[in-house]
Design a protein around this motif. Sequence first.
Motif, PDB file in Angstrom:
ATOM      1  N   ALA A 242       0.830  -1.205   0.000  1.00 26.01           N
ATOM      2  CA  ALA A 242       0.000   0.000   0.000  1.00 26.01           C
ATOM      3  C   ALA A 242       0.863   1.253   0.000  1.00 26.01           C
ATOM      4  O   ALA A 242       0.574   2.228  -0.705  1.00 26.01           O
ATOM      5  N   VAL A 243       1.941   1.224   0.775  1.00 24.36           N
ATOM      6  CA  VAL A 243       2.831   2.386   0.852  1.00 24.36           C
ATOM      7  C   VAL A 243       3.529   2.626  -0.483  1.00 24.36           C
ATOM      8  O   VAL A 243       3.570   3.751  -0.997  1.00 24.36           O
TER       9      VAL A 243
ATOM     10  N   GLN B  72      -3.544  14.704   8.496  1.00 18.18           N
ATOM     11  CA  GLN B  72      -2.732  13.905   7.583  1.00 18.18           C
ATOM     12  C   GLN B  72      -3.470  12.692   7.031  1.00 18.18           C
ATOM     13  O   GLN B  72      -2.866  11.816   6.418  1.00 18.18           O
ATOM     14  N   LEU B  73      -4.779  12.653   7.235  1.00 16.91           N
ATOM     15  CA  LEU B  73      -5.564  11.478   6.852  1.00 16.91           C
ATOM     16  C   LEU B  73      -5.437  11.163   5.366  1.00 16.91           C
ATOM     17  O   LEU B  73      -5.305   9.999   4.975  1.00 16.91           O
ATOM     18  N   ALA B  74      -5.470  12.178   4.516  1.00 22.94           N
ATOM     19  CA  ALA B  74      -5.427  11.938   3.069  1.00 22.94           C
ATOM     20  C   ALA B  74      -4.106  11.337   2.620  1.00 22.94           C
ATOM     21  O   ALA B  74      -4.032  10.754   1.532  1.00 22.94           O
ATOM     22  N   TYR B  75      -3.074  11.470   3.452  1.00 20.16           N
ATOM     23  CA  TYR B  75      -1.747  10.969   3.084  1.00 20.16           C
ATOM     24  C   TYR B  75      -1.383   9.697   3.841  1.00 20.16           C
ATOM     25  O   TYR B  75      -0.232   9.278   3.835  1.00 20.16           O
ATOM     26  N   HIS B  76      -2.370   9.114   4.493  1.00 21.00           N
ATOM     27  CA  HIS B  76      -2.177   7.878   5.254  1.00 21.00           C
ATOM     28  C   HIS B  76      -2.436   6.701   4.315  1.00 21.00           C
ATOM     29  O   HIS B  76      -3.580   6.396   3.990  1.00 21.00           O
ATOM     30  N   PRO B  77      -1.394   6.005   3.834  1.00 24.90           N
ATOM     31  CA  PRO B  77      -1.595   4.971   2.807  1.00 24.90           C
ATOM     32  C   PRO B  77      -2.535   3.860   3.235  1.00 24.90           C
ATOM     33  O   PRO B  77      -3.303   3.351   2.410  1.00 24.90           O
TER      34      PRO B  77
END
Length: 748
Positions: free
Chosen positions: A185-186, A394-399
């Motif tokens: 995912a990352v 930072q939710l949108a950038y949490h893979p």
Amino acid sequence: MGDVLSTHLDDARRQHIAEKTGKILREFLHFYEDQYGVALFSSMRHEIEGTGLPQAQLLWRKVPLDERVIFSGNLFQYQEDSKKWRNRFSLVPHNYGLVLYDNKVAYERQIPPRAIINSAGYKILTSLDQYLELVGNSLPGTTSKSGSAPILKCPTQFPLILWHPYARHYYFCMMTEAEQDKWQAVLQDCIRHCNNGIPEDSKVDSPAFTDAIRMYRQSKELYGTWEMLCGNEVQILSNLVMEELGPELKAELAPRLKGKPQERQRQWIQISDAVYRMVYEQAKASFEEVLSKLQLARPAMEAVIRTDMDQIITSKEHLASKIRGFILPKAEVCVRNHVQPYIPSILEALMVPTSQGFTEVRDVFFKEVTDMNLNVINEGGIDKLGEYMEKLSQLAYHPLKMQSCYEKMEPLRLDGLQQRFDVSSTSVFKQRAQIHMREQMDNAVYTFETLLHQELGKGPTKEELCTSIQRILERVLKKYDYDSSTVRKRFFREALLQITIPFLLKKLAPTCKSELPRFQELIFEDFARFLLVENTYEEVVLQTVMKDILQAVKEAAVQRKHNLYRDSMVMHNSDPNLHLLAEGAPIDWGEEYGDSNSGGGGGSPSPSAPEAVTLSEKRRRAKQVVSVVQDEEAGLAFEAGPEPPSPASPDSVTELRGLLAQDLRAESPPPTSPLLNGAPVQESPQPVAAPEAASPPTLPQHLPPGKAVDLEPPKPSDQETGEQVSSLGGRPPIHITTEDSAGVQTEF
């Protein structure tokens, strides 16, 4: 490796590669110069005339989140030189360049990294069988016999391989399937971000480049979508050269490779990577030279456009009317027979997974805010709000949290239609939709932050704060529903055009393209830099199919399919004061509402000024060190340990609302168990940093020529990098120049 390159890439062949590359680049850059003037005119005309696009309801983050580490952890990497697997400490900074260190101590001591990988154009493979199939297909005649040793052996059953059609490959493995899923995912997030490398805020350079790529490939009879349109301009240009140069080199060198099949495969990968680097450097120099020349000429071109704007528009309309009269009958028949019957099927195939993904974004956002609201209540009010809001920002950038949204696009298929319309892959549409999802999630989060920050200025009580959070959440969700509908409709229209226009151009080419040069005489010589017959022809073709596409999307909205709003529902300035709030300075939740600012203690003395500065400095550095995705495991990647029990969390919206209301009525004391979002009650996560890393490195008084020193976090380079070993201290430089055994300098 040196022997392979010196044998197959001698001076004569390198010279041939450079000449061939130069020829392709000159041809492309001629297209680029032509398209630059057209794009400049279109941009200036758009500024003057404007468009009636609906105003977005959500705010967007003008200052992006930086100095964040998206992910960090340990994984095993295969070393091709020693043919051994080594444990690496790896992290992904905010710009999504995968950085590899020898270990965590090397990172904490600011020792330069082993590698910085820009993953544009790569694919993630999760099995050796997938990889061996791709490698075998890339070099025909080298398929290994059953039972023979493969090109690579993995010590576990959970590999992750980064595969590129031209550049070097990277091999990683993990101990567990869960860890493999996490890293997949990352890394997929890295690829998605790096593939989107052309800046969208450029209204001239970027359109000129992408149009030039399309025109160049169409001149080679290559229509349809192109998978390797990924990365920045130089990477895309390198892919363009390799698309033509690669098969020629393969045909010439493949018969000369010696050894067993797997050894010949390994040699070809090394040769291809070396050639790709050579092409990259040459493409970079040529593109920068032409771009610089165009930027110098731009002021004079703008002056001509401003002076003669009306005449240029009139000339273009006259040209378009003549072309339309010539091709319209043929184009309409082609659209009616070959395109129109398939538009509803294509649209439905796009709508289902895309709308499911945006619905999942909405649900994830709702759940995260509601969980935060419950945690704020249980923690006693505003004291922990700063900590939770920093995580939410930072939710949108949490893979991992965004993965459930992204994976909704994976079932996208254009069965039967993909071959008819020459769509090489649906990945371009998947990634574009996923980028839209991330943008809309960040817009929703940022709008929520802004409204909550305004509410906190009123000094609410705990009960008032909880009610305000719920009210703001519902307000933001309404805005999200409207914006997501607008974004999806635009995405559907663009995707349908991207699928159908190349097909139409290819169908019409035999009867129309040869007649286009005769329209050149309709363009005044003074306007020839801003009007091109080929571009006007494509616009006319686009107009013939656009009405059918608009009608199909409109009907889907009227039928309320997939929660699309009708075009008649326009929210103009429904919240005029909201956009004024976004003009202020970015919100630092840690500074304003962190534990250090909560006051609290009865007679505790406030920290002195130097101590306050130290706390602020520590918090600033924590943003650079603490991962958005916390690696919960205590050991290294190959040190298996017991996994902590995951706390239960309510899933349904109804249950969440019920719990929220119940907590408000009961006003229960803070719990001693983990919170709903997994955060421990006792303390917030602290940065893991070596004592000597507390202060930034000092710049040396004298630098050697050409040495780059950068005190910022590592950024992804413009091209894929090899393993680098350096004994220099200090913050790792972004660009390192090395020379391989074949004498080829490469900038990393």
